[in-house]
Design a protein around this motif. Structure first.
Motif, PDB file in Angstrom:
ATOM      1  N   LEU A 196      41.814  37.943  32.951  1.00  0.00           N
ATOM      2  CA  LEU A 196      41.730  36.950  33.834  1.00  0.00           C
ATOM      3  C   LEU A 196      43.205  36.064  33.618  1.00  0.00           C
ATOM      4  O   LEU A 196      43.688  35.850  32.454  1.00  0.00           O
ATOM      5  N   MET A 197      43.685  35.965  34.590  1.00  0.00           N
ATOM      6  CA  MET A 197      45.142  35.109  34.637  1.00  0.00           C
ATOM      7  C   MET A 197      45.181  34.460  36.034  1.00  0.00           C
ATOM      8  O   MET A 197      46.246  35.132  36.791  1.00  0.00           O
ATOM      9  N   ASP A 198      44.506  33.462  36.368  1.00  0.00           N
ATOM     10  CA  ASP A 198      45.000  32.822  37.579  1.00  0.00           C
ATOM     11  C   ASP A 198      46.595  32.214  37.588  1.00  0.00           C
ATOM     12  O   ASP A 198      46.949  31.814  38.671  1.00  0.00           O
ATOM     13  N   ALA A 235      37.817  35.916  39.551  1.00  0.00           N
ATOM     14  CA  ALA A 235      37.890  36.142  38.229  1.00  0.00           C
ATOM     15  C   ALA A 235      36.019  36.395  37.621  1.00  0.00           C
ATOM     16  O   ALA A 235      35.839  37.258  37.306  1.00  0.00           O
ATOM     17  N   PRO A 261      40.464  36.530  28.960  1.00  0.00           N
ATOM     18  CA  PRO A 261      41.462  35.910  29.406  1.00  0.00           C
ATOM     19  C   PRO A 261      42.850  36.174  28.553  1.00  0.00           C
ATOM     20  O   PRO A 261      42.580  36.314  27.575  1.00  0.00           O
ATOM     21  N   THR A 320      48.114  31.692  30.695  1.00  0.00           N
ATOM     22  CA  THR A 320      48.189  32.200  31.973  1.00  0.00           C
ATOM     23  C   THR A 320      46.750  32.051  32.748  1.00  0.00           C
ATOM     24  O   THR A 320      46.521  32.589  33.779  1.00  0.00           O
ATOM     25  N   SER A 321      45.985  30.966  32.137  1.00  0.00           N
ATOM     26  CA  SER A 321      44.687  30.654  32.797  1.00  0.00           C
ATOM     27  C   SER A 321      44.615  29.053  33.049  1.00  0.00           C
ATOM     28  O   SER A 321      45.051  28.305  32.155  1.00  0.00           O
ATOM     29  N   GLN A 335      39.791  28.086  34.936  1.00  0.00           N
ATOM     30  CA  GLN A 335      39.539  29.549  34.666  1.00  0.00           C
ATOM     31  C   GLN A 335      38.911  29.788  33.363  1.00  0.00           C
ATOM     32  O   GLN A 335      38.122  30.525  32.940  1.00  0.00           O
ATOM     33  N   THR A 351      41.111  37.569  23.453  1.00  0.00           N
ATOM     34  CA  THR A 351      42.304  36.853  23.836  1.00  0.00           C
ATOM     35  C   THR A 351      43.189  37.111  22.868  1.00  0.00           C
ATOM     36  O   THR A 351      42.989  37.654  21.780  1.00  0.00           O
TER      37      THR A 351
END
Ligand code: GUN
Ligand code: ZN
Length: 425
Positions: A159-161, A174, A197, A202-203, A207, A225
């Motif tokens: 997960l990395m929006d 995600a 994540p 990066t989230s 997210q 993570t």
């Protein structure tokens, strides 16, 4: 029904020697009895052989230990191992994100996944908790390759929006893709899922919240993570999450710290964070070759012991410099000494096997070579090189294990068995 037996010197460390003086199981001339891939008996050959008179016995010269369990590794980074010159954040930008973008191509993911799992087996690693990429099909590629090899592998879509262009998902994608992957893969063969994540930077908060909700919706999965690896990373987390007491708390506020949480690294941890981790049952995948390679620092085994932290051992390839858990355990010893801790060889073997298994919630299945567990094991050759042969000749068990830890690598893996079958790798 197939029953087979294996005879040789067997050693495993199902419990942590730091807290359990009876942790080590050693059968100098031992026998493992395996029925349909499951260990049904273990003990001295002389005691067990009469009971299994009609069962074929394979003689395994060397030291039989549990298959190694890598508690943190990235399969898409295997071709970027040994990339020169940067600490974490610049290394990600320059070397890793471009490599991970190539996994938009499913055929590339399939190809690398197969090579990656064969490299694990070649190094005696039979189980792992694995980062794939942001692409949902990177999980399918890995899990399908693991099915082909009957390996116990845990993974989950990254997960990395807030990731870079070409490698970012969204809160909604995600959530939906993770949910679909969990539902599709749940209960299949030896596979497990981890909500993954990438790290706090990066989230988005939305997210991280969605990741926490996935854990509520699917209480059987892990959370995986990175945590407190690099000083600049820690400073950026502190600057962004101003309400959080520390890095761990930035995750905790979204329900990401619990008994099924696995945090890679944990180099720069406050005592508060360690106490909270212990209280919650979360643990750390210690990744010493990576921490040296990226100049991140040395894991503080003394602080971890003071707080009773749950620990496993990970290679963290491609920041890690070797697939070998023997080599990784050797560097863990040296990293420990840098902060005044003397990791003993039995505990090192524990961390690389049953300790990682406990961290990954698979200790009922693998890691101890105990009856009822799956027959994943490795035969180590203490004479794999001339130097190892000289150093281990006539040595006691602790000395032989330590020599294998310091001098050993893939050359010391004579063979790898997955559920009682010799792996072709
Ligand atoms: N932190 C966020 N992503 C990564 C990664 O890919 N490797 C390492 N070592 N640390 C990270
Ligand atoms: Zn990592």
């Amino acid at each position: 029904m197939t029953v087979r037996a294996f005879r040789g010197e067997i050693v495993s460390v199902p419990h942590d020697p730091l807290t359990d003086p009876q942790a080590v199981r050693h059968d100098p001339d031992g026998m493992l009895v395996v029925e349909d891939g499951i260990i049904i008996d273990r003990g001295a050959y002389a005691a067990l052989a009469p009971r299994y008179g009609d069962v074929p016995v394979d003689m395994l010269p060397g030291l039989i230990v549990p298959g190694f369990i890598d508690a943190h590794i990235h399969y898409p980074q295997m071709d970027r191992i040994a990339s020169h010159g940067e600490q974490l954040l610049d290394w990600l930008d320059r070397h890793i994100f471009p490599a991970e973008k190539a996994f938009a191509d499913r055929a590339h993911a399939d190809h690398v996944a197969g090579l990656f799992l064969d490299e694990l087996l070649r190094n005696g690693t039979t189980s792992a908790l694995v980062f794939p990429t942001v692409h949902a099909h990177s999980v399918d590629a890995l899990f399908e390759a693991a099915l082909d090899r009957n390996m116990r592998i845990i993974s989950g879509k990254v997960l990395m929006d807030l990731g870079p262009d070409g490698l970012a998902d969204t809160v909604d994608s995600a959530r939906a893709q993770s949910d679909a992957l969990i539902r599709y893969w749940r209960g299949k063969a030896r596979l497990g899922y981890a909500v993954t994540p990438r790290f706090a930077l990066t989230s988005s908060e939305e997210q991280l919240q969605a990741a926490g909700q996935l854990l509520v919706d699917h209480p059987d999965v892990l959370m995986h993570t990175h945590l407190a690896e690099n000083e600049r990373e820690c400073a950026e987390v502190a600057a962004r999450f101003t309400q959080a007491a520390d890095y761990l708390d930035a995750y905790d506020r979204f329900g990401l710290v619990g008994d099924r949480s696995v945090f890679a690294h944990g180099i720069h941890l406050s005592d508060r964070a360690c106490a909270r981790m212990h209280e919650s049952g979360a643990g750390v995948a210690v990744c010493p070759t990576s921490n040296l390679f990226l100049g991140s620092g040395f894991f503080d085994f003394t602080q971890a012991a003071r707080h009773g932290l749950k620990l496993g051992l990970g290679t963290d390839v491609g920041a890690g410099t070797s697939f070998s858990m023997l080599h990784t355990a050797g560097v863990a010893y040296q990293a420990g000494l840098m902060r005044g801790h003397r990791l003993d060889p039995f505990r090192a073997l524990h961390l690389a096997t049953a300790g990682s298994a406990a961290l990954l919630h698979i200790a009922d299945k693998v890691g101890g070579l105990m009856p009822g567990q799956e027959a994943d094991f490795v035969v180590l050759n203490p004479a794999a090189t001339p130097l190892l042969a000289r150093r281990t000749a006539g040595a006691d068990l602790a000395e032989r294990l330590f020599a294998l830890q310091i001098l050993g690598d893939d050359r010391a893996i004579a063979s790898t068995y997955v559920m009682g079958e010799r792996a072709a790798c």
